[in-house]
Design a protein around this motif. Structure first.
Motif, PDB file in Angstrom:
ATOM      1  N   ARG A  23       0.834  -1.212   0.000  1.00 17.28           N
ATOM      2  CA  ARG A  23       0.000   0.000   0.000  1.00 17.28           C
ATOM      3  C   ARG A  23       0.867   1.261   0.000  1.00 17.28           C
ATOM      4  NH1 ARG A  23      -4.053  -1.867   4.740  1.00 17.28           N
ATOM      5  NH2 ARG A  23      -5.329  -3.314   3.535  1.00 17.28           N
ATOM      6  N   THR A  24       1.934   1.255   0.784  1.00 16.69           N
ATOM      7  CA  THR A  24       2.839   2.407   0.824  1.00 16.69           C
ATOM      8  C   THR A  24       3.467   2.633  -0.536  1.00 16.69           C
ATOM      9  OG1 THR A  24       3.291   2.104   3.177  1.00 16.69           O
ATOM     10  CG2 THR A  24       4.941   3.334   1.901  1.00 16.69           C
ATOM     11  N   LEU A  25       3.946   1.578  -1.162  1.00 16.70           N
ATOM     12  CA  LEU A  25       4.557   1.720  -2.487  1.00 16.70           C
ATOM     13  C   LEU A  25       3.543   2.179  -3.529  1.00 16.70           C
ATOM     14  CD1 LEU A  25       6.926  -1.369  -2.430  1.00 16.70           C
ATOM     15  CD2 LEU A  25       7.551   1.037  -2.190  1.00 16.70           C
ATOM     16  N   LEU A  26       2.327   1.666  -3.454  1.00 15.24           N
ATOM     17  CA  LEU A  26       1.290   2.102  -4.385  1.00 15.24           C
ATOM     18  C   LEU A  26       0.975   3.587  -4.198  1.00 15.24           C
ATOM     19  CD1 LEU A  26      -1.149  -0.951  -4.345  1.00 15.24           C
ATOM     20  CD2 LEU A  26       0.418  -0.273  -6.185  1.00 15.24           C
ATOM     21  N   SER A  27       1.100   4.071  -2.966  1.00 12.31           N
ATOM     22  CA  SER A  27       0.847   5.495  -2.723  1.00 12.31           C
ATOM     23  C   SER A  27       1.917   6.374  -3.374  1.00 12.31           C
ATOM     24  CB  SER A  27       0.766   5.784  -1.223  1.00 12.31           C
ATOM     25  OG  SER A  27       2.052   5.787  -0.627  1.00 12.31           O
ATOM     26  N   LYS A  28       3.053   5.811  -3.725  1.00 20.00           N
ATOM     27  CA  LYS A  28       4.137   6.542  -4.387  1.00 20.00           C
ATOM     28  C   LYS A  28       3.999   6.497  -5.908  1.00 20.00           C
ATOM     29  CE  LYS A  28       6.132   6.888  -0.363  1.00 20.00           C
ATOM     30  NZ  LYS A  28       5.878   8.094   0.397  1.00 20.00           N
ATOM     31  N   ALA A  29       3.099   5.669  -6.408  1.00 10.50           N
ATOM     32  CA  ALA A  29       2.968   5.434  -7.850  1.00 10.50           C
ATOM     33  C   ALA A  29       1.743   6.140  -8.423  1.00 10.50           C
ATOM     34  CB  ALA A  29       2.859   3.936  -8.125  1.00 10.50           C
ATOM     35  N   ASP A  30       1.742   6.286  -9.717  1.00 10.56           N
ATOM     36  CA  ASP A  30       0.567   6.730 -10.449  1.00 10.56           C
ATOM     37  C   ASP A  30      -0.200   5.458 -10.811  1.00 10.56           C
ATOM     38  OD1 ASP A  30      -1.334   7.602 -12.249  1.00 10.56           O
ATOM     39  OD2 ASP A  30       0.079   8.608 -13.580  1.00 10.56           O
ATOM     40  N   ILE A  31      -1.417   5.317 -10.277  1.00 11.92           N
ATOM     41  CA  ILE A  31      -2.174   4.076 -10.477  1.00 11.92           C
ATOM     42  C   ILE A  31      -3.559   4.313 -11.080  1.00 11.92           C
ATOM     43  CG2 ILE A  31      -0.962   2.803  -8.671  1.00 11.92           C
ATOM     44  CD1 ILE A  31      -3.416   3.325  -6.852  1.00 11.92           C
ATOM     45  N   ASP A  32      -3.795   5.475 -11.659  1.00 14.90           N
ATOM     46  CA  ASP A  32      -5.131   5.806 -12.165  1.00 14.90           C
ATOM     47  C   ASP A  32      -5.696   4.743 -13.098  1.00 14.90           C
ATOM     48  OD1 ASP A  32      -5.182   8.132 -10.701  1.00 14.90           O
ATOM     49  OD2 ASP A  32      -4.512   9.395 -12.367  1.00 14.90           O
ATOM     50  N   ARG A  33      -4.891   4.198 -13.987  1.00 12.98           N
ATOM     51  CA  ARG A  33      -5.347   3.166 -14.921  1.00 12.98           C
ATOM     52  C   ARG A  33      -4.669   1.821 -14.635  1.00 12.98           C
ATOM     53  NH1 ARG A  33      -3.774   7.418 -18.000  1.00 12.98           N
ATOM     54  NH2 ARG A  33      -2.049   6.178 -18.735  1.00 12.98           N
ATOM     55  N   GLY A  34      -4.165   1.665 -13.430  1.00 15.57           N
ATOM     56  CA  GLY A  34      -3.453   0.439 -13.076  1.00 15.57           C
ATOM     57  C   GLY A  34      -4.358  -0.779 -13.088  1.00 15.57           C
ATOM     58  N   GLU A  35      -3.720  -1.925 -13.155  1.00 16.09           N
ATOM     59  CA  GLU A  35      -4.432  -3.200 -13.072  1.00 16.09           C
ATOM     60  C   GLU A  35      -3.532  -4.201 -12.375  1.00 16.09           C
ATOM     61  OE1 GLU A  35      -5.349  -3.648 -17.244  1.00 16.09           O
ATOM     62  OE2 GLU A  35      -3.536  -4.814 -17.584  1.00 16.09           O
ATOM     63  N   VAL A  36      -4.086  -5.368 -12.092  1.00 13.36           N
ATOM     64  CA  VAL A  36      -3.347  -6.369 -11.340  1.00 13.36           C
ATOM     65  C   VAL A  36      -3.427  -7.715 -12.053  1.00 13.36           C
ATOM     66  CG1 VAL A  36      -5.256  -6.970  -9.790  1.00 13.36           C
ATOM     67  CG2 VAL A  36      -2.914  -7.183  -8.976  1.00 13.36           C
ATOM     68  N   ILE A 154       8.409  -8.636  -1.524  1.00 11.85           N
ATOM     69  CA  ILE A 154       8.001  -7.564  -2.432  1.00 11.85           C
ATOM     70  C   ILE A 154       9.153  -7.313  -3.389  1.00 11.85           C
ATOM     71  CG2 ILE A 154       7.416  -5.119  -2.627  1.00 11.85           C
ATOM     72  CD1 ILE A 154       6.133  -5.402   0.161  1.00 11.85           C
ATOM     73  N   HIS A 155       8.811  -7.269  -4.675  1.00 14.11           N
ATOM     74  CA  HIS A 155       9.773  -7.010  -5.747  1.00 14.11           C
ATOM     75  C   HIS A 155       9.378  -5.722  -6.454  1.00 14.11           C
ATOM     76  CE1 HIS A 155      11.068 -11.310  -5.645  1.00 14.11           C
ATOM     77  NE2 HIS A 155       9.814 -11.476  -5.293  1.00 14.11           N
ATOM     78  N   VAL A 156      10.341  -4.857  -6.667  1.00 13.64           N
ATOM     79  CA  VAL A 156      10.144  -3.646  -7.454  1.00 13.64           C
ATOM     80  C   VAL A 156      10.826  -3.885  -8.787  1.00 13.64           C
ATOM     81  CG1 VAL A 156      10.670  -1.192  -7.626  1.00 13.64           C
ATOM     82  CG2 VAL A 156      10.055  -2.180  -5.418  1.00 13.64           C
ATOM     83  N   HIS A 157      10.132  -3.620  -9.867  1.00 11.17           N
ATOM     84  CA  HIS A 157      10.679  -3.870 -11.197  1.00 11.17           C
ATOM     85  C   HIS A 157      11.435  -2.648 -11.705  1.00 11.17           C
ATOM     86  CE1 HIS A 157       8.308  -7.626 -12.051  1.00 11.17           C
ATOM     87  NE2 HIS A 157       7.718  -7.154 -10.958  1.00 11.17           N
ATOM     88  N   ALA A 158      12.535  -2.908 -12.359  1.00 12.71           N
ATOM     89  CA  ALA A 158      13.349  -1.870 -12.986  1.00 12.71           C
ATOM     90  C   ALA A 158      13.645  -2.304 -14.417  1.00 12.71           C
ATOM     91  CB  ALA A 158      14.646  -1.673 -12.219  1.00 12.71           C
ATOM     92  N   ARG A 159      13.955  -1.344 -15.241  1.00 11.97           N
ATOM     93  CA  ARG A 159      14.250  -1.654 -16.645  1.00 11.97           C
ATOM     94  C   ARG A 159      15.487  -2.540 -16.748  1.00 11.97           C
ATOM     95  NH1 ARG A 159      14.139   3.276 -18.686  1.00 11.97           N
ATOM     96  NH2 ARG A 159      16.301   3.676 -18.209  1.00 11.97           N
TER      97      ARG A 159
END
Length: 189
Positions: A23-36, A154-159
Motif C-alpha cells: 500500500r505504501t509503495l502504491l501510494s508513491k505510484a501513479d495508479i489511475d489506470r493500473g491493473e493487477v 516484495i519485488h520492485v521492477h526496474a528496466r
C-alpha cells in the motif's frame, strides 16, 4: 516483448506487514489506470473456493497441463487440482481479497502501474508504464512459485541494473523499511 529486473526489497513472514508495504509503495505510484495480474498454484478445494469467490471467472489450467483441464475448456477446477492460475488485467481492488483467499498456497500478484513519478529530491526521473511494476510473492520467494516458503517478498521492477534504475529500487525499499537484497529475477512483461 521485453523484460524487467524484479528486485527483492522486502521479505517478511508477516503478510499484514507485506500488504501494508505494498500500500505504501502504491501510494508513491501513479495508479489511475493500473491493473493487477495473478499467478498461483492452488492445491486445495478450500483455497479454490475462496479464490473463486474473489474471481468467479478465474483463468486457470491443470498443473499437469492444459489437456488435463482448463478454464478455456469449461472444466471444473475442483476436478483438476492442483491448478495453475494465470489471470491478468484485473481491477486493483481484487488484489487484497485474492491474497487473503490464498491460505498457504503460493502466488505472485503483480500491480501494473501507470508510472513511478519523478522524485526530484532523490534525483529520480519518472518511469513510464512500460517498467512501472510491483510484485508481491505470497508463500514463495520467487516470481514463479518455484521456491515455496513461509514468507512473502516484495519485488520492485526496474528496466535494468543501471545505477539510475537501482537508485529507484533503493529509494522504494527505504520507503517501506526494507533494503535491496541484491536478488534480482528476470521478469517478462
Amino acid at each position: 516483448m521485453s523484460n524487467s529486473a524484479a528486485a527483492a526489497v522486502l521479505t517478511t513472514a508477516d503478510l499484514t506487514e507485506a500488504i501494508r508495504a505494498v500500500r505504501t509503495l502504491l501510494s508513491k505510484a501513479d495508479i489511475d489506470r493500473g491493473e493487477v495480474d495473478f499467478e498461483a498454484v492452488i492445491r486445495s478445494p478450500h483455497v479454490l473456493a475462496q479464490v473463486l469467490h474473489v474471481l468467479p471467472d478465474l483463468r486457470w489450467w491443470a498443473s499437469a497441463d492444459e489437456e488435463h483441464g482448463s478454464s478455456a475448456a469449461g472444466d471444473d477446477p475442483a476436478d483438476c487440482l492442483p491448478i495453475r492460475v494465470f489471470d491478468w488485467g484485473r481491477p486493483l481492488d481484487r488484489a487484497e481479497p485474492f491474497v487473503a483467499a490464498l491460505g498457504p498456497d503460493p502466488a505472485a500478484v503483480r500491480w501494473d502501474l501507470d508510472a513511478w513519478p519523478a522524485v526530484p529530491e532523490a534525483g529520480l526521473e519518472a518511469i513510464s508504464q512500460k517498467y512501472a511494476y510491483l510484485t508481491l510473492t505470497v508463500n514463495s520467494r520467487d516470481l514463479y512459485q518455484d521456491e515455496p516458503s513461509q514468507d512473502h517478498t516484495i519485488h520492485v521492477h526496474a528496466r535494468d541494473r543501471t545505477s539510475d534504475q537501482i537508485a529507484r529500487v533503493h529509494w522504494l525499499a527505504d520507503q517501506v523499511g526494507g533494503r535491496f537484497s541484491g536478488r534480482v529475477e528476470l521478469a517478462p512483461l
